[in-house]
Write a protein that holds these residues in place. Structure first.
Motif, mmCIF file in Angstrom:
data_model
loop_
_atom_site.group_PDB
_atom_site.id
_atom_site.type_symbol
_atom_site.label_atom_id
_atom_site.label_comp_id
_atom_site.label_asym_id
_atom_site.label_seq_id
_atom_site.Cartn_x
_atom_site.Cartn_y
_atom_site.Cartn_z
ATOM 1 N N ILE A 8 -0.962 10.665 8.023
ATOM 2 C CA ILE A 8 -0.190 9.025 7.421
ATOM 3 C C ILE A 8 -0.928 8.605 6.621
ATOM 4 C CG2 ILE A 8 0.650 7.006 8.206
ATOM 5 C CD1 ILE A 8 1.136 7.647 10.876
ATOM 6 N N ILE A 9 -0.558 8.790 5.361
ATOM 7 C CA ILE A 9 -0.830 8.307 4.171
ATOM 8 C C ILE A 9 -0.025 6.960 3.712
ATOM 9 C CG2 ILE A 9 -2.104 8.159 1.530
ATOM 10 C CD1 ILE A 9 -2.374 11.068 2.159
ATOM 11 N N ILE A 10 -1.765 5.477 3.897
ATOM 12 C CA ILE A 10 -1.311 4.454 2.964
ATOM 13 C C ILE A 10 -1.996 3.778 2.490
ATOM 14 C CG2 ILE A 10 -1.439 2.337 4.293
ATOM 15 C CD1 ILE A 10 -1.622 3.089 7.600
ATOM 16 N N ILE A 11 -1.193 3.015 1.184
ATOM 17 C CA ILE A 11 -1.954 3.324 0.368
ATOM 18 C C ILE A 11 -0.815 1.502 -0.388
ATOM 19 C CG2 ILE A 11 -1.872 3.248 -2.212
ATOM 20 C CD1 ILE A 11 -1.370 6.456 -1.737
ATOM 21 N N ASP A 12 -2.247 0.938 -0.034
ATOM 22 C CA ASP A 12 -2.132 -0.631 -0.618
ATOM 23 C C ASP A 12 -2.498 -1.056 -2.107
ATOM 24 O OD1 ASP A 12 -1.944 -3.491 -0.777
ATOM 25 O OD2 ASP A 12 -3.510 -3.386 0.696
ATOM 26 N N THR A 13 -1.464 -1.092 -3.163
ATOM 27 C CA THR A 13 -1.573 -1.965 -4.470
ATOM 28 C C THR A 13 -1.898 -3.510 -4.792
ATOM 29 O OG1 THR A 13 0.435 -2.093 -4.747
ATOM 30 C CG2 THR A 13 -0.549 0.303 -5.194
ATOM 31 N N GLN A 14 -1.446 -3.466 -3.924
ATOM 32 C CA GLN A 14 -2.223 -5.480 -3.514
ATOM 33 C C GLN A 14 -0.259 -5.895 -4.332
ATOM 34 O OE1 GLN A 14 -4.768 -7.280 -2.454
ATOM 35 N NE2 GLN A 14 -5.172 -5.436 -1.240
ATOM 36 N N GLY A 15 0.626 -4.991 -4.538
ATOM 37 C CA GLY A 15 1.656 -5.808 -4.903
ATOM 38 C C GLY A 15 1.987 -5.857 -6.445
ATOM 39 N N ASP A 16 0.956 -4.138 -6.873
ATOM 40 C CA ASP A 16 1.097 -3.968 -8.127
ATOM 41 C C ASP A 16 2.317 -2.667 -8.341
ATOM 42 O OD1 ASP A 16 -0.554 -6.326 -8.834
ATOM 43 O OD2 ASP A 16 -2.419 -4.827 -9.439
ATOM 44 N N ASP A 17 3.266 -3.134 -9.101
ATOM 45 C CA ASP A 17 3.973 -2.240 -9.432
ATOM 46 C C ASP A 17 2.875 -0.248 -10.126
ATOM 47 O OD1 ASP A 17 5.972 -2.744 -8.675
ATOM 48 O OD2 ASP A 17 5.888 -3.894 -11.235
ATOM 49 N N GLU A 25 -5.897 0.851 -9.442
ATOM 50 C CA GLU A 25 -6.385 0.142 -8.695
ATOM 51 C C GLU A 25 -6.475 0.076 -8.035
ATOM 52 O OE1 GLU A 25 -10.424 -2.030 -8.984
ATOM 53 O OE2 GLU A 25 -10.495 -1.687 -11.549
ATOM 54 N N SER A 26 -6.009 0.960 -6.463
ATOM 55 C CA SER A 26 -5.874 0.410 -5.433
ATOM 56 C C SER A 26 -6.736 1.297 -3.823
ATOM 57 C CB SER A 26 -4.286 1.784 -5.155
ATOM 58 O OG SER A 26 -3.496 0.660 -5.954
ATOM 59 N N SER A 27 -5.758 0.941 -2.539
ATOM 60 C CA SER A 27 -6.819 1.515 -1.424
ATOM 61 C C SER A 27 -6.135 2.452 -0.505
ATOM 62 C CB SER A 27 -7.295 -0.027 -0.926
ATOM 63 O OG SER A 27 -6.498 -0.186 -0.227
ATOM 64 N N MET A 28 -6.932 3.567 -0.168
ATOM 65 C CA MET A 28 -5.795 4.408 0.758
ATOM 66 C C MET A 28 -6.941 4.552 2.347
ATOM 67 S SD MET A 28 -4.628 8.095 -0.123
ATOM 68 C CE MET A 28 -6.415 8.529 -0.573
ATOM 69 N N GLY A 29 -5.578 4.572 2.807
ATOM 70 C CA GLY A 29 -6.445 5.442 3.571
ATOM 71 C C GLY A 29 -5.440 6.181 4.779
ATOM 72 N N ILE A 30 -5.703 6.898 5.996
ATOM 73 C CA ILE A 30 -5.541 8.434 6.193
ATOM 74 C C ILE A 30 -5.558 8.461 7.250
ATOM 75 C CG2 ILE A 30 -4.630 10.811 6.496
ATOM 76 C CD1 ILE A 30 -5.910 11.409 3.915
ATOM 77 N N ILE A 31 -4.867 8.297 8.302
ATOM 78 C CA ILE A 31 -4.948 8.293 9.789
ATOM 79 C C ILE A 31 -4.587 9.745 9.939
ATOM 80 C CG2 ILE A 31 -3.606 7.301 11.906
ATOM 81 C CD1 ILE A 31 -2.994 5.584 10.946
ATOM 82 N N ILE A 52 -8.350 4.142 -4.643
ATOM 83 C CA ILE A 52 -7.864 4.859 -5.304
ATOM 84 C C ILE A 52 -7.995 4.297 -6.762
ATOM 85 C CG2 ILE A 52 -7.518 6.765 -3.485
ATOM 86 C CD1 ILE A 52 -4.702 5.282 -4.084
ATOM 87 N N GLY A 53 -7.336 5.217 -7.829
ATOM 88 C CA GLY A 53 -6.749 5.020 -8.504
ATOM 89 C C GLY A 53 -5.168 5.205 -9.072
ATOM 90 N N ILE A 54 -4.592 5.124 -9.112
ATOM 91 C CA ILE A 54 -2.604 5.727 -8.529
ATOM 92 C C ILE A 54 -1.954 5.631 -10.090
ATOM 93 C CG2 ILE A 54 -2.101 4.375 -7.641
ATOM 94 C CD1 ILE A 54 -0.501 5.866 -5.795
ATOM 95 N N GLU A 55 -1.121 6.810 -10.443
ATOM 96 C CA GLU A 55 -0.034 6.420 -11.637
ATOM 97 C C GLU A 55 1.652 7.434 -11.420
ATOM 98 O OE1 GLU A 55 -1.760 7.582 -14.979
ATOM 99 O OE2 GLU A 55 -2.221 9.330 -14.681
ATOM 100 N N THR A 56 2.737 6.800 -11.618
ATOM 101 C CA THR A 56 3.069 8.361 -11.293
ATOM 102 C C THR A 56 2.830 9.600 -12.267
ATOM 103 O OG1 THR A 56 4.343 7.152 -12.818
ATOM 104 C CG2 THR A 56 4.782 6.983 -10.491
ATOM 105 N N ARG A 57 3.357 10.291 -11.927
ATOM 106 C CA ARG A 57 3.499 11.927 -12.516
ATOM 107 C C ARG A 57 4.861 12.326 -12.401
ATOM 108 N NH1 ARG A 57 2.614 17.571 -10.758
ATOM 109 N NH2 ARG A 57 0.264 17.843 -11.759
ATOM 110 N N GLY A 58 4.748 13.454 -13.848
ATOM 111 C CA GLY A 58 5.949 14.082 -13.695
ATOM 112 C C GLY A 58 7.344 13.808 -14.989
ATOM 113 N N ASN A 59 7.848 14.636 -15.610
ATOM 114 C CA ASN A 59 8.684 14.010 -16.825
ATOM 115 C C ASN A 59 9.521 14.063 -16.688
ATOM 116 O OD1 ASN A 59 6.597 14.156 -18.850
ATOM 117 N ND2 ASN A 59 6.234 16.811 -18.240
#
Length: 183
Positions: A8-17, A25-31, A52-59
């Motif tokens: 289970i991957i849990i990502i928290d963006t602090q509410g940012d889109d 900038e976000s945080s990520m934890g893995i169970i 982590i840094g996170i962004e959407t990907r793909g075209n």
């Protein structure tokens, strides 16, 4: 989602889109309690817990509700850091692939699996359950980002003076991408 045999991957963006560039900038934890063992959303984060840094990907997939994400593992100083996630080798760049076009959610990972079994390089992957900002997003595959690296595509980097003969032989990574200016 409460229980799963998948990590289970849990990502928290602090509410940012999460946008398509720049990475936020976000945080990520893995169970992950081990192969075949049930993972529960209330278990302690025990495999990875960091920035982590996170962004959407793909075209073509950007328009779908279920997004694919590119993530970059970062240390406390917001610098890239390599971590061996789920036994796939030490790296900082990873993909959370939504498999939105693969309705069976089997075709994409299995093609990689079979190509590896035939003795070729294919990206490593693991099924995971994804939660972003306390919202269950579904089943994904965590995959390597294809790049030149000892734990990924193990080929030598060409130097500027490698212009003929044996210095040009070896492996190559070819990327065919969308054109911003088709002309």
């Amino acid at each position: 989602l409460v229980n799963s045999k998948h990590p289970i991957i849990i990502i928290d963006t602090q509410g940012d889109d999460i946008m398509d560039e720049p990475k936020i900038e976000s945080s990520m934890g893995i169970i992950y309690n081990g192969p075949g063992v049930m993972n529960n959303i209330n278990d302690s984060i025990n495999h990875y817990n960091g920035n982590i840094g996170i962004e959407t990907r793909g075209n073509s997939t950007q328009g779908f509700d279920k997004k694919t994400y590119s993530i970059e593992l970062r240390d406390m100083l917001n610098q890239d850091t390599s971590v061996n996630l789920l036994g796939m080798g030490k790296e900082e760049d990873w993909i959370l692939h939504a498999m939105v076009i693969d309705k069976s959610q089997v075709r994409i990972p299995m093609s990689s699996y079979f190509f590896q079994r035939m003795g070729h390089y294919a990206y490593k992957w693991r099924y995971v359950e994804l939660i972003i900002n306390n919202e269950y997003r579904g089943l994904y595959i965590l995959t390597e980002k294809i790049k030149r690296d000892d734990d990924r595509v193990d080929i030598a980097k060409l130097d500027d003076d490698d212009i003929y003969g044996d210095s040009l032989t070896g492996g190559y990574i070819l990327r065919i991408d969308w054109l911003d200016y088709p002309e």
